[in-house]
Motif scaffolding. Structure first.
Motif, PDB file in Angstrom:
ATOM      1  N   ARG A  35      37.327  35.554  37.415  1.00  0.00           N
ATOM      2  CA  ARG A  35      36.487  34.429  37.017  1.00  0.00           C
ATOM      3  C   ARG A  35      37.210  33.574  35.972  1.00  0.00           C
ATOM      4  NH1 ARG A  35      33.099  32.395  33.293  1.00  0.00           N
ATOM      5  NH2 ARG A  35      31.268  31.287  34.038  1.00  0.00           N
ATOM      6  N   THR A  36      37.889  34.209  35.024  1.00  0.00           N
ATOM      7  CA  THR A  36      38.647  33.466  34.016  1.00  0.00           C
ATOM      8  C   THR A  36      39.735  32.630  34.684  1.00  0.00           C
ATOM      9  OG1 THR A  36      38.205  35.133  32.341  1.00  0.00           O
ATOM     10  CG2 THR A  36      40.104  33.689  31.968  1.00  0.00           C
ATOM     11  N   TRP A  37      40.494  33.226  35.597  1.00  0.00           N
ATOM     12  CA  TRP A  37      41.542  32.493  36.318  1.00  0.00           C
ATOM     13  C   TRP A  37      40.938  31.324  37.095  1.00  0.00           C
ATOM     14  CZ3 TRP A  37      41.828  31.586  41.529  1.00  0.00           C
ATOM     15  CH2 TRP A  37      42.995  30.947  41.966  1.00  0.00           C
ATOM     16  N   LEU A  38      39.816  31.569  37.786  1.00  0.00           N
ATOM     17  CA  LEU A  38      39.176  30.522  38.570  1.00  0.00           C
ATOM     18  C   LEU A  38      38.737  29.367  37.669  1.00  0.00           C
ATOM     19  CD1 LEU A  38      38.116  29.537  41.301  1.00  0.00           C
ATOM     20  CD2 LEU A  38      35.996  30.794  40.818  1.00  0.00           C
ATOM     21  N   GLY A  39      38.192  29.689  36.485  1.00  0.00           N
ATOM     22  CA  GLY A  39      37.781  28.641  35.550  1.00  0.00           C
ATOM     23  C   GLY A  39      38.946  27.771  35.118  1.00  0.00           C
ATOM     24  N   PHE A  40      40.090  28.395  34.794  1.00  0.00           N
ATOM     25  CA  PHE A  40      41.286  27.627  34.425  1.00  0.00           C
ATOM     26  C   PHE A  40      41.753  26.757  35.589  1.00  0.00           C
ATOM     27  CE2 PHE A  40      42.273  31.084  31.190  1.00  0.00           C
ATOM     28  CZ  PHE A  40      41.873  30.315  30.116  1.00  0.00           C
ATOM     29  N   TYR A  41      41.777  27.320  36.785  1.00  0.00           N
ATOM     30  CA  TYR A  41      42.224  26.581  37.969  1.00  0.00           C
ATOM     31  C   TYR A  41      41.319  25.371  38.218  1.00  0.00           C
ATOM     32  CZ  TYR A  41      43.380  25.479  42.781  1.00  0.00           C
ATOM     33  OH  TYR A  41      43.744  24.821  43.927  1.00  0.00           O
ATOM     34  N   LEU A  42      40.015  25.574  38.166  1.00  0.00           N
ATOM     35  CA  LEU A  42      39.087  24.471  38.390  1.00  0.00           C
ATOM     36  C   LEU A  42      39.243  23.402  37.314  1.00  0.00           C
ATOM     37  CD1 LEU A  42      35.889  26.444  39.443  1.00  0.00           C
ATOM     38  CD2 LEU A  42      37.377  25.077  40.925  1.00  0.00           C
ATOM     39  N   HIS A  43      39.356  23.827  36.066  1.00  0.00           N
ATOM     40  CA  HIS A  43      39.500  22.870  34.965  1.00  0.00           C
ATOM     41  C   HIS A  43      40.766  22.023  35.124  1.00  0.00           C
ATOM     42  CE1 HIS A  43      38.584  21.318  31.006  1.00  0.00           C
ATOM     43  NE2 HIS A  43      39.859  21.469  30.692  1.00  0.00           N
ATOM     44  N   ARG A  44      41.882  22.660  35.514  1.00  0.00           N
ATOM     45  CA  ARG A  44      43.138  21.921  35.736  1.00  0.00           C
ATOM     46  C   ARG A  44      43.004  20.900  36.846  1.00  0.00           C
ATOM     47  NH1 ARG A  44      46.636  27.009  35.487  1.00  0.00           N
ATOM     48  NH2 ARG A  44      45.865  27.091  37.594  1.00  0.00           N
ATOM     49  N   ASN A  45      42.052  21.130  37.745  1.00  0.00           N
ATOM     50  CA  ASN A  45      41.866  20.230  38.876  1.00  0.00           C
ATOM     51  C   ASN A  45      40.649  19.328  38.708  1.00  0.00           C
ATOM     52  OD1 ASN A  45      43.974  20.880  41.094  1.00  0.00           O
ATOM     53  ND2 ASN A  45      43.389  22.845  40.216  1.00  0.00           N
ATOM     54  N   GLY A  46      40.185  19.181  37.473  1.00  0.00           N
ATOM     55  CA  GLY A  46      39.141  18.211  37.172  1.00  0.00           C
ATOM     56  C   GLY A  46      37.725  18.670  37.422  1.00  0.00           C
ATOM     57  N   VAL A  47      37.514  19.962  37.665  1.00  0.00           N
ATOM     58  CA  VAL A  47      36.168  20.479  37.909  1.00  0.00           C
ATOM     59  C   VAL A  47      35.770  21.326  36.706  1.00  0.00           C
ATOM     60  CG1 VAL A  47      34.726  21.916  39.397  1.00  0.00           C
ATOM     61  CG2 VAL A  47      36.555  20.519  40.400  1.00  0.00           C
ATOM     62  N   ARG A  48      34.674  20.959  36.085  1.00  0.00           N
ATOM     63  CA  ARG A  48      34.191  21.730  34.937  1.00  0.00           C
ATOM     64  C   ARG A  48      33.169  22.746  35.407  1.00  0.00           C
ATOM     65  NH1 ARG A  48      34.164  18.891  29.422  1.00  0.00           N
ATOM     66  NH2 ARG A  48      33.151  20.862  29.092  1.00  0.00           N
ATOM     67  N   MET A  49      33.276  23.947  34.874  1.00  0.00           N
ATOM     68  CA  MET A  49      32.272  24.958  35.178  1.00  0.00           C
ATOM     69  C   MET A  49      30.988  24.572  34.462  1.00  0.00           C
ATOM     70  SD  MET A  49      34.561  28.400  35.301  1.00  0.00           S
ATOM     71  CE  MET A  49      33.339  29.398  36.100  1.00  0.00           C
ATOM     72  N   ARG A  50      29.874  24.820  35.102  1.00  0.00           N
ATOM     73  CA  ARG A  50      28.585  24.347  34.615  1.00  0.00           C
ATOM     74  C   ARG A  50      28.219  24.917  33.244  1.00  0.00           C
ATOM     75  NH1 ARG A  50      23.545  25.807  38.043  1.00  0.00           N
ATOM     76  NH2 ARG A  50      22.592  26.724  36.255  1.00  0.00           N
ATOM     77  N   GLN A  51      28.499  26.178  32.994  1.00  0.00           N
ATOM     78  CA  GLN A  51      28.076  26.794  31.743  1.00  0.00           C
ATOM     79  C   GLN A  51      29.288  27.251  30.948  1.00  0.00           C
ATOM     80  OE1 GLN A  51      25.443  29.810  33.225  1.00  0.00           O
ATOM     81  NE2 GLN A  51      23.694  28.454  33.140  1.00  0.00           N
ATOM     82  N   GLU A  52      29.843  26.339  30.197  1.00  0.00           N
ATOM     83  CA  GLU A  52      30.999  26.673  29.367  1.00  0.00           C
ATOM     84  C   GLU A  52      30.590  27.025  27.950  1.00  0.00           C
ATOM     85  OE1 GLU A  52      33.479  23.250  29.787  1.00  0.00           O
ATOM     86  OE2 GLU A  52      34.513  24.099  31.509  1.00  0.00           O
ATOM     87  N   ASP A  53      29.277  27.013  27.648  1.00  0.00           N
ATOM     88  CA  ASP A  53      28.829  27.207  26.276  1.00  0.00           C
ATOM     89  C   ASP A  53      28.360  28.631  25.977  1.00  0.00           C
ATOM     90  OD1 ASP A  53      26.648  26.962  27.946  1.00  0.00           O
ATOM     91  OD2 ASP A  53      25.427  25.886  26.488  1.00  0.00           O
ATOM     92  N   HIS A  54      28.541  29.556  26.919  1.00  0.00           N
ATOM     93  CA  HIS A  54      28.200  30.948  26.645  1.00  0.00           C
ATOM     94  C   HIS A  54      28.997  31.855  27.568  1.00  0.00           C
ATOM     95  CE1 HIS A  54      25.647  31.588  30.210  1.00  0.00           C
ATOM     96  NE2 HIS A  54      25.198  30.371  30.005  1.00  0.00           N
ATOM     97  N   GLY A  55      28.913  33.159  27.293  1.00  0.00           N
ATOM     98  CA  GLY A  55      29.678  34.127  28.067  1.00  0.00           C
ATOM     99  C   GLY A  55      29.145  34.323  29.471  1.00  0.00           C
TER     100      GLY A  55
END
Length: 102
Positions: A35-55
């Motif tokens: 999940r951490t890797w996927l979040g970095f990959y999405l962020h690098r490609n302009g997609v923000r994960m919906r809930q970045e404000d908690h674990g």
């Protein structure tokens, strides 16, 4: 493979439409790192994960309740010891795309 390690409850929140949530807690080796890797990959490609404000907790929703969950269920008998996940789903704006896992 993974397995349900126990049950838990989440407090009512805007994300659960004001409902309390009973969940099964999944124990899947490597899932948090994926999940951490996927979040970095999405962020690098302009997609923000919906809930970045908690674990994040790997879980499966069992039910929503108006009142706080006071008792956890017993484990059902006859369930398999482990589950194997064959795919992941990308859900975006009502569209679902399934991607098989090796």
């Amino acid at each position: 493979p993974g397995r349900v390690g126990g049950y838990g409850a989440f407090r009512a929140s805007p994300g659960s439409a004001g409902k309390h949530v009973l969940v099964a807690l999944w124990d899947v080796p490597g899932l948090a790192e994926f999940r951490t890797w996927l979040g970095f990959y999405l962020h690098r490609n302009g997609v923000r994960m919906r809930q970045e404000d908690h674990g994040w907790v790997a879980h499966e929703t069992i039910k929503f309740a108006d009142a706080p969950v006071r008792e956890l269920p017993e484990f059902p008998r006859g369930l398999p010891e482990q589950a194997v996940f064959g795919s992941i789903v990308l859900a975006w704006a009502g569209e679902w795309q399934h991607y098989p896992l090796p």
